[in-house]
Motif scaffolding. Structure first.
Motif, PDB file in Angstrom:
ATOM      1  N   ALA A 279       0.807  -1.222   0.000  1.00 23.08           N
ATOM      2  CA  ALA A 279       0.000   0.000   0.000  1.00 23.08           C
ATOM      3  C   ALA A 279       0.841   1.273   0.000  1.00 23.08           C
ATOM      4  N   LEU A 280       2.104   1.157   0.346  1.00 26.80           N
ATOM      5  CA  LEU A 280       2.962   2.338   0.451  1.00 26.80           C
ATOM      6  C   LEU A 280       3.499   2.773  -0.902  1.00 26.80           C
ATOM      7  N   ARG A 281       3.755   4.051  -1.019  1.00 27.16           N
ATOM      8  CA  ARG A 281       4.480   4.565  -2.173  1.00 27.16           C
ATOM      9  C   ARG A 281       5.951   4.163  -2.048  1.00 27.16           C
ATOM     10  N   ARG A 282       6.641   4.156  -3.160  1.00 26.08           N
ATOM     11  CA  ARG A 282       8.046   3.724  -3.155  1.00 26.08           C
ATOM     12  C   ARG A 282       8.882   4.558  -2.185  1.00 26.08           C
ATOM     13  N   SER A 283       8.691   5.882  -2.202  1.00 26.09           N
ATOM     14  CA  SER A 283       9.465   6.756  -1.314  1.00 26.09           C
ATOM     15  C   SER A 283       9.146   6.461   0.150  1.00 26.09           C
ATOM     16  N   GLU A 284       7.878   6.137   0.440  1.00 21.64           N
ATOM     17  CA  GLU A 284       7.481   5.805   1.807  1.00 21.64           C
ATOM     18  C   GLU A 284       8.109   4.490   2.244  1.00 21.64           C
ATOM     19  N   LEU A 285       8.159   3.540   1.323  1.00 15.89           N
ATOM     20  CA  LEU A 285       8.768   2.249   1.643  1.00 15.89           C
ATOM     21  C   LEU A 285      10.244   2.416   1.970  1.00 15.89           C
TER      22      LEU A 285
ATOM     23  N   VAL B 234      12.369  -2.805  -4.018  1.00 19.55           N
ATOM     24  CA  VAL B 234      11.131  -3.079  -3.288  1.00 19.55           C
ATOM     25  C   VAL B 234      11.182  -4.462  -2.650  1.00 19.55           C
ATOM     26  N   ALA B 235      11.634  -5.437  -3.403  1.00 25.26           N
ATOM     27  CA  ALA B 235      11.702  -6.802  -2.874  1.00 25.26           C
ATOM     28  C   ALA B 235      12.660  -6.900  -1.693  1.00 25.26           C
ATOM     29  N   GLU B 236      13.776  -6.214  -1.772  1.00 27.34           N
ATOM     30  CA  GLU B 236      14.757  -6.257  -0.686  1.00 27.34           C
ATOM     31  C   GLU B 236      14.222  -5.544   0.557  1.00 27.34           C
ATOM     32  N   CYS B 237      13.574  -4.413   0.351  1.00 29.55           N
ATOM     33  CA  CYS B 237      12.977  -3.699   1.491  1.00 29.55           C
ATOM     34  C   CYS B 237      11.890  -4.551   2.133  1.00 29.55           C
ATOM     35  N   ARG B 238      11.081  -5.190   1.308  1.00 25.14           N
ATOM     36  CA  ARG B 238      10.024  -6.055   1.818  1.00 25.14           C
ATOM     37  C   ARG B 238      10.614  -7.175   2.674  1.00 25.14           C
ATOM     38  N   GLN B 239      11.690  -7.755   2.219  1.00 22.08           N
ATOM     39  CA  GLN B 239      12.320  -8.838   2.953  1.00 22.08           C
ATOM     40  C   GLN B 239      12.839  -8.373   4.305  1.00 22.08           C
ATOM     41  N   LEU B 240      13.473  -7.214   4.345  1.00 30.76           N
ATOM     42  CA  LEU B 240      13.989  -6.682   5.605  1.00 30.76           C
ATOM     43  C   LEU B 240      12.857  -6.361   6.580  1.00 30.76           C
TER      44      LEU B 240
ATOM     45  N   MET C  29       3.999   2.945   9.632  1.00 29.01           N
ATOM     46  CA  MET C  29       3.033   3.194   8.553  1.00 29.01           C
ATOM     47  C   MET C  29       2.152   4.394   8.881  1.00 29.01           C
ATOM     48  N   VAL C  30       1.664   4.453  10.127  1.00 25.40           N
ATOM     49  CA  VAL C  30       0.827   5.576  10.544  1.00 25.40           C
ATOM     50  C   VAL C  30       1.584   6.889  10.389  1.00 25.40           C
ATOM     51  N   ARG C  31       2.817   6.908  10.822  1.00 30.68           N
ATOM     52  CA  ARG C  31       3.626   8.133  10.715  1.00 30.68           C
ATOM     53  C   ARG C  31       3.769   8.576   9.259  1.00 30.68           C
ATOM     54  N   LEU C  32       3.999   7.638   8.372  1.00 31.72           N
ATOM     55  CA  LEU C  32       4.208   7.971   6.966  1.00 31.72           C
ATOM     56  C   LEU C  32       2.915   8.402   6.280  1.00 31.72           C
TER      57      LEU C  32
END
Length: 301
Positions: free
Chosen positions: A202-208, A228-234, A247-250
């Motif tokens: 649901a996040l934008r790339r910059s938010e992720l 994106v895949a690497e960030c998701r994994q972390l 997520m709320v903060r962003l």
């Protein structure tokens, strides 16, 4: 009726109610602001014979306020519910300085009607007298993957049946005939059960990227196609509540208002202004234009 308009509610044919309901929308407000006209509004007014209902010299502002009154009494569309939530919860119970209101937020396979972010996240799924419940189960499943508290906002006749079939953590709010919101079942906290991959989606790339840096200390130095895949994994290695809190903060940063921003906004049009995409600095100009334009001018275009 609260507005100075000679419209007779009984004079409006039922077939014209959906037509008039769509006059209360962000795109209509945006077009009025940018061009002083709205193709949809002029066509709807001609079809519904708005000049006979309201009078050609009636301003657009008075007309749309009267249309909202009409919808509230005879055709409680999704917009009527949005206006109740925006005015009575967002502006009434909370403060725009500390709470962000987002509409049509994509969550997995669904779009959340309204979501509020403050100390936590709350999503409101609207089910009006005009809606069916065919997709409600899948919508609530999606929202439960992302939000802390979930409410179904509905009408009196649906409240009791819903309570017997909804997941136990989902709350129910009723919009009464007198246009008040009544919590008939409180939502319970769900932040520990959110799905991190749904949040990432649901996040934008910059938010992720910002979330990854905040929670993991750094962002993977990988080619763009793999980021994106690497960030998701972390992020998947972190606790759900920590990811939810970030997520709320962003999401709160997507839209920031102050209470004074709404001083020039008619309460009937709060959702339309919010969804128009027009900068808050121009909202007073929208109201001035609505106040200075007559129905006859719109119908003659």
């Amino acid at each position: 009726m609260t507005h100075e308009c000679e419209c007779s509610f009984a004079a409006v044919a039922s077939r014209n109610l959906p037509l008039l309901a769509r006059c209360l929308s962000g795109p209509v407000i945006r077009n009025i602001h940018h061009t002083g006209q709205s193709t949809y509004l002029s066509a709807a007014f001609r079809e519904a014979r708005a000049d006979e209902l309201f009078g050609r010299s009636t301003t657009l502002l008075t007309a749309v306020q009267a249309i909202f009154d009409l919808m509230r009494r005879r055709y409680r569309s999704d917009y009527v519910y949005r206006a109740a939530i925006a005015n009575k919860i967002f502006l009434g119970r909370h403060s725009p300085a500390t709470t962000t209101l987002l509409s049509e937020l994509r969550v997995w396979r669904s779009k959340a009607d309204l979501a509020m972010l403050n100390g936590t996240s709350t999503v409101y799924e609207i089910k009006t007298e005009l809606d069916n419940l065919d997709r409600l189960s899948s919508q609530l499943a999606d929202y439960s993957r992302m939000f802390d508290r979930t409410y179904v906002v509905t009408h009196d006749g649906q409240a009791q049946p819903l309570q017997s079939v909804l997941p136990s953590h989902v709350g129910v709010i009723v919009l009464s005939k007198s246009f008040t919101l009544q919590v008939v079942r409180e939502a319970s906290s769900n932040a520990d059960n959110i799905d991190i991959l749904t949040v990432v989606d649901a996040l934008r790339r910059s938010e992720l990227v910002e979330m990854t840096r905040a929670l993991c200390g750094s962002v993977p130095q990988v080619p763009s196609v793999r980021l994106v895949a690497e960030c998701r994994q972390l992020l998947s290695q972190h606790q759900a509540r920590s990811v939810h809190r970030e997520m709320v903060r962003l999401l709160k940063k997507r839209r920031a208002f102050m209470r004074d921003d709404f001083r020039s906004v008619p309460e009937e049009l709060v959702p339309a202004y919010l969804e128009s995409g027009v900068s808050v600095s121009e909202w007073s100009a929208i109201t001035d234009r609505l106040s200075g334009t007559c129905i006859g001018e719109i119908m003659d275009t």
